[in-house]
Design an enzyme around this catalytic site. Structure first.
Site, PDB file in Angstrom:
ATOM      1  N   ASP A 110      -1.005   6.333   6.885  1.00  0.00           N
ATOM      2  CA  ASP A 110      -2.108   5.478   6.459  1.00  0.00           C
ATOM      3  C   ASP A 110      -2.312   4.441   7.559  1.00  0.00           C
ATOM      4  O   ASP A 110      -1.474   3.567   7.773  1.00  0.00           O
ATOM      5  CB  ASP A 110      -1.754   4.801   5.134  1.00  0.00           C
ATOM      6  CG  ASP A 110      -2.804   3.785   4.676  1.00  0.00           C
ATOM      7  OD1 ASP A 110      -3.794   3.567   5.396  1.00  0.00           O
ATOM      8  OD2 ASP A 110      -2.609   3.211   3.593  1.00  0.00           O
TER       9      ASP A 110
ATOM     10  N   LYS B 100     -11.889  -2.117   7.557  1.00  0.00           N
ATOM     11  CA  LYS B 100     -11.033  -2.996   8.362  1.00  0.00           C
ATOM     12  C   LYS B 100     -11.570  -3.025   9.800  1.00  0.00           C
ATOM     13  O   LYS B 100     -12.252  -3.948  10.189  1.00  0.00           O
ATOM     14  CB  LYS B 100      -9.587  -2.501   8.348  1.00  0.00           C
ATOM     15  CG  LYS B 100      -9.060  -2.085   6.985  1.00  0.00           C
ATOM     16  CD  LYS B 100      -8.843  -3.250   6.049  1.00  0.00           C
ATOM     17  CE  LYS B 100      -8.149  -2.794   4.777  1.00  0.00           C
ATOM     18  NZ  LYS B 100      -7.921  -3.887   3.831  1.00  0.00           N
TER      19      LYS B 100
ATOM     20  N   TRP C  57       0.811  -1.217   0.000  1.00  0.00           N
ATOM     21  CA  TRP C  57       0.000   0.000   0.000  1.00  0.00           C
ATOM     22  C   TRP C  57       0.846   1.270   0.000  1.00  0.00           C
ATOM     23  O   TRP C  57       0.492   2.264  -0.644  1.00  0.00           O
ATOM     24  CB  TRP C  57      -0.984  -0.026   1.163  1.00  0.00           C
ATOM     25  CG  TRP C  57      -1.998  -1.103   0.951  1.00  0.00           C
ATOM     26  CD1 TRP C  57      -2.132  -2.277   1.633  1.00  0.00           C
ATOM     27  CD2 TRP C  57      -2.997  -1.134  -0.087  1.00  0.00           C
ATOM     28  NE1 TRP C  57      -3.159  -3.033   1.093  1.00  0.00           N
ATOM     29  CE2 TRP C  57      -3.694  -2.364   0.048  1.00  0.00           C
ATOM     30  CE3 TRP C  57      -3.371  -0.251  -1.095  1.00  0.00           C
ATOM     31  CZ2 TRP C  57      -4.743  -2.717  -0.803  1.00  0.00           C
ATOM     32  CZ3 TRP C  57      -4.407  -0.622  -1.942  1.00  0.00           C
ATOM     33  CH2 TRP C  57      -5.083  -1.821  -1.793  1.00  0.00           C
TER      34      TRP C  57
END
Length: 364
Positions: A169, A193, A100
């Site tokens: 993040d 999540k 990511w």
């Protein structure tokens, strides 16, 4: 009922799902579902404002930070960060530790000069010691991914950036442990999540980083516009925000971030113990110090994995009602995601199955 170890969209607390089920047709005394409410209505406004305040309460967000609900997922925020923050100097520093952060880095190169603070490793299994990082003092911000969902690498520390705004993040570990928000210029997390259903992203940003968007920034990604309209410039995913608000209340009820972290440590240690006690039958490639509490990737049969054996493992897990344990397509293997809604008892079931599978397949 199955045990969902999916990486996202992930398991939601059963208590929350039951409440959603009860209120699905009619929310409170409104006579309609949240999915039918105008985002300008009093009924929805109460839901929206309560959710915004809950983020502040849970994360201890001070007055000089704003909480934003934005669309486009974490990937959309990759761009929004560049367009809102990079204009100051045209330079940004990026820590690349997994899938990511790699994608975020690539996105940032469209908007200015991007410095990779340490060489991209061949495999994402660790975080280089910060003494080896090369930070640019002229950078508009320093970016990193606090937990790499695909690779299972999690930062056990908050980087020191010498006063340059720090951007994180936290999509896959936000709300899983306490942290000092004042050490950051901006943090964000996609909901799917630990936070709620897919469709919304939580952004917490310091006031001084708002209002400097590039002229080409789409209105919907401009932090200043979002703040001015209380995250209601256009129609938000109202139902996702409603469910997210229920998750926030569930976290408070269960003891807050301290309790979430205690559970996360217990759950992840159960799975790592099963790996380490298997005499090499299971292997996790991530360095011990940087192993994630949220996402545990591992291989079975060898360090590179025996695909036939792993397929048998996954098939056996499904027979025992454990689902979504297959590793990300880019790395293969097996991955157990242990988000807040996954209970200690759920992790115990998986650990027992791992031990049983090892004992029935080990070679003498």
């Amino acid at each position: 009922m199955v045990i969902n170890f999916g990486a996202g969209p992930a398991k939601l607390p059963e208590e929350v799902l039951l409440e959603v089920q009860r209120d699905l047709i009619q929310h409170g005394q409104s006579g309609i579902s949240v999915m039918e409410m105008s985002h300008r209505s009093k009924e929805y406004s109460d839901i929206h404002l309560k959710a915004l305040q809950a983020v502040r309460d849970i994360l201890n967000v001070p007055d000089n930070y704003k909480v934003l609900f934005m669309q486009g997922g974490g990937t959309g925020i990759f761009s929004a960060i560049c367009m809102n923050l990079m204009g100051k100097t045209g330079i940004a520093d990026y820590c690349v530790t997994g899938t990511w952060s790699t994608l975020a880095y690539k996105e940032a190169t469209k908007y200015g000069k991007v410095n990779m603070v340490f060489p991209k490793p061949a495999k994402f299994t660790t975080v280089p010691d910060q003494s080896t990082w090369t930070l640019d003092p002229n950078a508009s911000y320093v970016y990193y991914c606090d937990n790499e969902t695909v690779n299972g690498v999690e930062f056990p520390f908050i980087p020191d950036t010498n006063g340059v705004p720090l951007v994180a993040d936290m999509s896959s570990n936000m709300l899983s442990r306490p942290f000092d928000i004042t050490k950051f210029g901006l943090v964000f997390g996609g909901a799917q999540k630990n936070i709620g259903p897919a469709g919304i992203t939580v952004v917490v940003v310091r006031d001084d980083l708002i209002g400097n968007a590039m002229p080409t920034t789409p209105t919907i990604l401009d932090f200043k516009v979002t703040v001015a309209n209380n995250s209601l410039y256009n129609t938000p995913p109202t139902f996702a925000i409603y469910v997210m608000g229920l998750v926030f209340e569930w976290i408070k009820k269960k003891g807050g971030l301290e309790a979430m972290n205690a559970n996360a440590l217990t759950k992840s240690q159960l799975i790592y113990k099963a790996i380490e006690s298997s005499n090499g039958f299971y292997t996790c490639p991530v360095d011990l110090k940087y192993r994630s509490r949220m996402n545990v990737p591992f291989r079975a049969g060898s360090t590179t994995g025996d695909e036939a054996l792993e397929a048998e493992f996954l098939k056996g897990a499904e027979k025992l009602a454990m689902v979504q344990l297959k590793g990300h397509r880019s790395v293969g293997g097996i991955r157990a995601s242990l988000y807040n809604a996954v209970s200690v008892e759920n992790a115990q079931v998986l650990a027992k199955y791992m031990n049983d599978f090892y004992n029935s397949h080990k070679t003498n």
